[in-house]
Write a protein that holds these residues in place. Structure first.
Motif, PDB file in Angstrom:
ATOM      1  N   ASP A  96      56.985  10.235  -8.942  1.00 48.86           N
ATOM      2  CA  ASP A  96      56.202  11.364  -9.473  1.00 48.86           C
ATOM      3  C   ASP A  96      54.993  10.845 -10.252  1.00 48.86           C
ATOM      4  N   GLY A  97      54.415   9.791  -9.817  1.00 54.60           N
ATOM      5  CA  GLY A  97      53.322   9.171 -10.540  1.00 54.60           C
ATOM      6  C   GLY A  97      53.861   8.114 -11.492  1.00 54.60           C
ATOM      7  N   PRO A  98      53.059   7.561 -12.374  1.00 55.12           N
ATOM      8  CA  PRO A  98      51.647   7.914 -12.527  1.00 55.12           C
ATOM      9  C   PRO A  98      50.817   7.533 -11.295  1.00 55.12           C
ATOM     10  N   TYR A  99      49.848   8.379 -11.009  1.00 53.43           N
ATOM     11  CA  TYR A  99      48.987   8.136  -9.857  1.00 53.43           C
ATOM     12  C   TYR A  99      47.806   7.273 -10.278  1.00 53.43           C
ATOM     13  N   ASN A 100      48.059   5.986 -10.338  1.00 54.33           N
ATOM     14  CA  ASN A 100      47.063   5.030 -10.820  1.00 54.33           C
ATOM     15  C   ASN A 100      46.748   4.004  -9.729  1.00 54.33           C
ATOM     16  N   GLU A 101      46.060   2.937 -10.097  1.00 58.23           N
ATOM     17  CA  GLU A 101      45.696   1.910  -9.116  1.00 58.23           C
ATOM     18  C   GLU A 101      46.923   1.280  -8.463  1.00 58.23           C
ATOM     19  N   ALA A 102      47.996   1.131  -9.256  1.00 63.16           N
ATOM     20  CA  ALA A 102      49.219   0.527  -8.718  1.00 63.16           C
ATOM     21  C   ALA A 102      49.796   1.401  -7.595  1.00 63.16           C
ATOM     22  N   PHE A 103      49.706   2.699  -7.777  1.00 60.84           N
ATOM     23  CA  PHE A 103      50.200   3.627  -6.752  1.00 60.84           C
ATOM     24  C   PHE A 103      49.375   3.460  -5.462  1.00 60.84           C
TER      25      PHE A 103
ATOM     26  N   CYS B 294      21.831  20.002   1.893  1.00 59.35           N
ATOM     27  CA  CYS B 294      23.256  20.301   1.903  1.00 59.35           C
ATOM     28  C   CYS B 294      24.000  19.322   1.023  1.00 59.35           C
ATOM     29  N   SER B 295      25.075  19.803   0.421  1.00 58.15           N
ATOM     30  CA  SER B 295      25.980  18.875  -0.249  1.00 58.15           C
ATOM     31  C   SER B 295      27.393  19.229   0.183  1.00 58.15           C
ATOM     32  N   VAL B 296      28.203  18.213   0.345  1.00 64.34           N
ATOM     33  CA  VAL B 296      29.544  18.390   0.876  1.00 64.34           C
ATOM     34  C   VAL B 296      30.563  17.900  -0.153  1.00 64.34           C
ATOM     35  N   SER B 297      31.573  18.696  -0.412  1.00 58.48           N
ATOM     36  CA  SER B 297      32.636  18.306  -1.345  1.00 58.48           C
ATOM     37  C   SER B 297      33.997  18.566  -0.715  1.00 58.48           C
ATOM     38  N   ILE B 298      34.993  17.928  -1.308  1.00 52.54           N
ATOM     39  CA  ILE B 298      36.366  18.179  -0.879  1.00 52.54           C
ATOM     40  C   ILE B 298      37.131  18.730  -2.072  1.00 52.54           C
ATOM     41  N   LEU B 299      37.870  19.815  -1.858  1.00 54.74           N
ATOM     42  CA  LEU B 299      38.643  20.361  -2.966  1.00 54.74           C
ATOM     43  C   LEU B 299      40.098  20.566  -2.582  1.00 54.74           C
ATOM     44  N   ASP B 300      40.893  20.873  -3.596  1.00 55.15           N
ATOM     45  CA  ASP B 300      42.330  21.098  -3.418  1.00 55.15           C
ATOM     46  C   ASP B 300      43.040  19.804  -3.008  1.00 55.15           C
ATOM     47  N   LEU B 301      43.075  18.853  -3.936  1.00 60.54           N
ATOM     48  CA  LEU B 301      43.660  17.534  -3.647  1.00 60.54           C
ATOM     49  C   LEU B 301      44.910  17.273  -4.479  1.00 60.54           C
ATOM     50  N   ASP B 302      45.763  18.280  -4.580  1.00 53.76           N
ATOM     51  CA  ASP B 302      46.996  18.130  -5.351  1.00 53.76           C
ATOM     52  C   ASP B 302      47.984  17.209  -4.646  1.00 53.76           C
ATOM     53  N   PRO B 303      48.733  16.407  -5.443  1.00 53.96           N
ATOM     54  CA  PRO B 303      49.821  15.630  -4.826  1.00 53.96           C
ATOM     55  C   PRO B 303      50.925  16.574  -4.368  1.00 53.96           C
ATOM     56  N   LYS B 304      51.511  16.285  -3.214  1.00 58.03           N
ATOM     57  CA  LYS B 304      52.620  17.090  -2.692  1.00 58.03           C
ATOM     58  C   LYS B 304      53.927  16.483  -3.186  1.00 58.03           C
ATOM     59  N   PRO B 305      54.816  17.306  -3.724  1.00 61.87           N
ATOM     60  CA  PRO B 305      56.038  16.740  -4.316  1.00 61.87           C
ATOM     61  C   PRO B 305      56.920  16.015  -3.300  1.00 61.87           C
ATOM     62  N   PHE B 306      57.539  14.954  -3.761  1.00 64.24           N
ATOM     63  CA  PHE B 306      58.526  14.190  -2.997  1.00 64.24           C
ATOM     64  C   PHE B 306      59.571  15.126  -2.384  1.00 64.24           C
ATOM     65  N   GLU B 307      60.016  16.104  -3.179  1.00 64.71           N
ATOM     66  CA  GLU B 307      61.093  17.011  -2.759  1.00 64.71           C
ATOM     67  C   GLU B 307      60.682  17.937  -1.627  1.00 64.71           C
ATOM     68  N   SER B 308      59.391  18.031  -1.327  1.00 72.47           N
ATOM     69  CA  SER B 308      58.979  18.975  -0.279  1.00 72.47           C
ATOM     70  C   SER B 308      59.196  18.404   1.119  1.00 72.47           C
ATOM     71  N   ILE B 309      59.586  17.147   1.218  1.00 75.36           N
ATOM     72  CA  ILE B 309      59.682  16.512   2.537  1.00 75.36           C
ATOM     73  C   ILE B 309      60.781  17.108   3.438  1.00 75.36           C
ATOM     74  N   PRO B 310      61.999  17.356   2.930  1.00 73.07           N
ATOM     75  CA  PRO B 310      62.995  17.996   3.801  1.00 73.07           C
ATOM     76  C   PRO B 310      62.531  19.345   4.341  1.00 73.07           C
ATOM     77  N   ARG B 311      61.807  20.100   3.507  1.00 69.28           N
ATOM     78  CA  ARG B 311      61.269  21.394   3.943  1.00 69.28           C
ATOM     79  C   ARG B 311      60.270  21.200   5.083  1.00 69.28           C
ATOM     80  N   GLN B 312      59.479  20.132   4.981  1.00 72.57           N
ATOM     81  CA  GLN B 312      58.512  19.815   6.036  1.00 72.57           C
ATOM     82  C   GLN B 312      59.213  19.588   7.375  1.00 72.57           C
TER      83      GLN B 312
END
Ligand code: ATP
Ligand code: ZN
Ligand code: MG
Ligand code: MG
Length: 471
Positions: free
Chosen positions: A361-368, A434-452
């Motif tokens: 569950d993180g931390p989402y740092n360089e090591a990750f 024009c300028s281009v951006s990306i949004l909605d970059l939330d981490p997906k929980p580990f627990e969501s994998i069985p549902r996938q």
């Protein structure tokens, strides 16, 4: 933060902007800022599922994941990670009352978090600060492109998954389950092809059936989107009415009978150009020439005959290339990944304290980031290998779920200069910066994998039962 004093927050300075499944967004009426607040199921409205500290941690995790992980993979120039803010609870309560009636009914199975006082503050990507209020308002196009490649046959149990893309199969499932009345004919493999014709075709189908994959904003206001549960298509004539003034240039201005078809076509061309550009203007990069051959979806109605001659692939500095590369960190498909997920899960049951060392569950740092980038290509049976593949899969999931925002700001009118003359002769499209951006970059929980995995099975079996047979 940025011209706002947290203790002087006034709900009248903010208005409803939009929402997704996980968060609700309000925009400032003057400043180019939005607040993104968490949502949770309405059943829990009396009883928030997490404490204020946990909510703060969750939003900080989103910021870290975006700025330390996704921004490295997708390219910093596209990413705005924002910052966590603590808001007065009274402000948040008043805000939630104020905006409630503007929320679409079908989103009201969730409520806005009014207990934590935490939010993510971001630049408002639909009203870029560079736009001068006296000029024509910018047009912003939001595309949720979804997964742009087919999985490798090595890991999938059903052959159909290597022939028809996930989005196209999912469409049949959604229509069968009443989520949408009509199937969208958009195919992500067309959008990610790098072939202008195929991309044009893809965007045209996004316009025709936007669902939650396509929205247009003008001057910060949403002017075109799907209304879920409604039988009606969105109003294309209304859209054309908005678009026309942006495309009356050169030849078109002289004989002002530009057909609707031409307006739409010019609009799509400008959008496709932006998606193929480097994001902040021009400068062509290298092209991924292998791109196209591996990616054809049999469900796409695009006539394959038309593109036999020449294809370009995606320029490597384009937003689509970066998103696709990140999506492709899902190398095993959910079916190949699931046993590795189980290995990690089993290990965590035996050694719960390993959860933090493995950074589940993180931390989402360089090591990750390093863990997922340095993952070996051979499975040595270790939990570290399995965890790294799960990390890769989750990052790919985020890239399959993100949105692209293309902001088109009409360039200042200079009718009599050389550029204007040339445009008049060549029927060139108007200049937009024009300028281009990306949004909605939330981490997906580990627990969501069985549902996938379960969802994948449902979608594929529904398609095999009904979909393939339909026109
Ligand atoms: P999803 O269901 O797609 O996962 P979500 O709940 O994670 O969505 P977002 O996609 O981040 O929420 O935000 C919901 C909507 O709010 C977006 O589709 C977009 O229209 C708008 N929005 C989000 N962030 C911004 C921003 N920085 N500037 C302008 N509009 C934004
Ligand atoms: Zn498809
Ligand atoms: Mg979203
Ligand atoms: Mg999201």
């Amino acid at each position: 933060f940025h011209g706002m004093e947290v203790d002087k927050m006034d709900e009248n300075d903010w208005k409803y902007h939009g929402e997704g499944n996980k968060s609700l967004v309000v925009s400032h009426v003057q400043l180019s800022r939005v607040l993104r607040l968490l949502k949770y199921p309405a059943e829990d409205s009396e009883n928030p599922p997490q404490t204020a500290e946990q909510a703060f941690r969750q939003i900080q995790n989103i910021v870290d994941f975006s700025s330390n992980v996704m921004s490295n993979l997708l390219g910093e120039k596209f990413i705005h990670s924002g910052e966590v803010v603590k808001l007065p609870l009274e402000f948040v309560r008043q805000l939630s009352i104020k905006i409630q009636h503007q929320r679409p009914a079908w989103r009201c199975d969730k409520v806005m978090d009014i207990y934590s006082g935490c939010a993510l503050c971001l630049p408002n990507l639909t009203s870029p600060a560079l736009h001068q209020p006296t000029h024509t308002p910018p047009l912003c196009i939001e595309i949720k492109p979804k997964c742009g490649f087919l999985p490798s046959p090595k890991h999938v149990s059903k052959d159909i998954k290597t022939k028809v893309c996930r989005f196209c199969m999912h469409q049949h499932y959604k229509v069968a389950n009443g989520k949408w009345k009509r199937r969208s004919l958009y195919c992500p493999l067309d959008l990610f092809s790098g072939n202008r014709q195929r991309m044009h075709f893809a965007v045209r189908h996004l316009v025709e059936e936007p669902q939650n994959n396509f929205k247009i904003f003008k001057g910060g206001q949403c002017i075109y989107s799907s209304k879920e549960g409604s039988d009606d298509s969105p109003d294309l004539n209304c859209l054309l009415h908005h678009l026309r003034p942006y495309f009356m240039y050169g030849n078109n201005r002289i004989n002002s009978h530009m057909t609707s078809k031409a307006v739409l076509s010019d609009f799509i061309q400008v959008l496709v150009n932006a998606l193929l550009s480097g994001g902040g203007g021009d400068g062509g990069g290298l092209t991924d020439r292998r791109g196209e051959s591996r990616s054809f979806c049999e469900a796409s109605l695009f006539n394959k005959e038309r593109i036999r001659h020449g294809s370009q692939g995606l320029p490597s500095d384009s937003v689509l290339f970066r998103i696709l590369q990140t999506q492709m960190l899902d190398t095993l498909d959910i079916e190949g990944l699931f046993p590795l997920y189980r290995r990690v899960e089993q290990h965590l049951q035996d050694f719960p304290k390993e959860r933090s060392r493995l950074q589940i569950d993180g931390p989402y740092n360089e090591a990750f980031l390093e863990k997922l980038q340095k993952c070996s290509s051979e499975d040595d049976g270790s939990v570290e290998y399995a965890a790294a593949k799960v990390h890769q899969y989750r990052v790919a999931m985020t890239a399959k779920d993100c949105s692209i925002m293309v902001a088109l700001v009409p360039s200042a009118e200079e009718e009599d200069d050389d550029e204007g003359q040339r445009r008049l002769r060549d029927f060139r499209p108007p200049a937009f910066s024009c300028s281009v951006s990306i949004l909605d970059l939330d981490p997906k929980p580990f627990e969501s994998i069985p549902r996938q995995l379960r969802l994948d099975q449902k979608i594929v079996s529904c398609y095999l039962r009904t979909g393939g047979a339909l026109p």
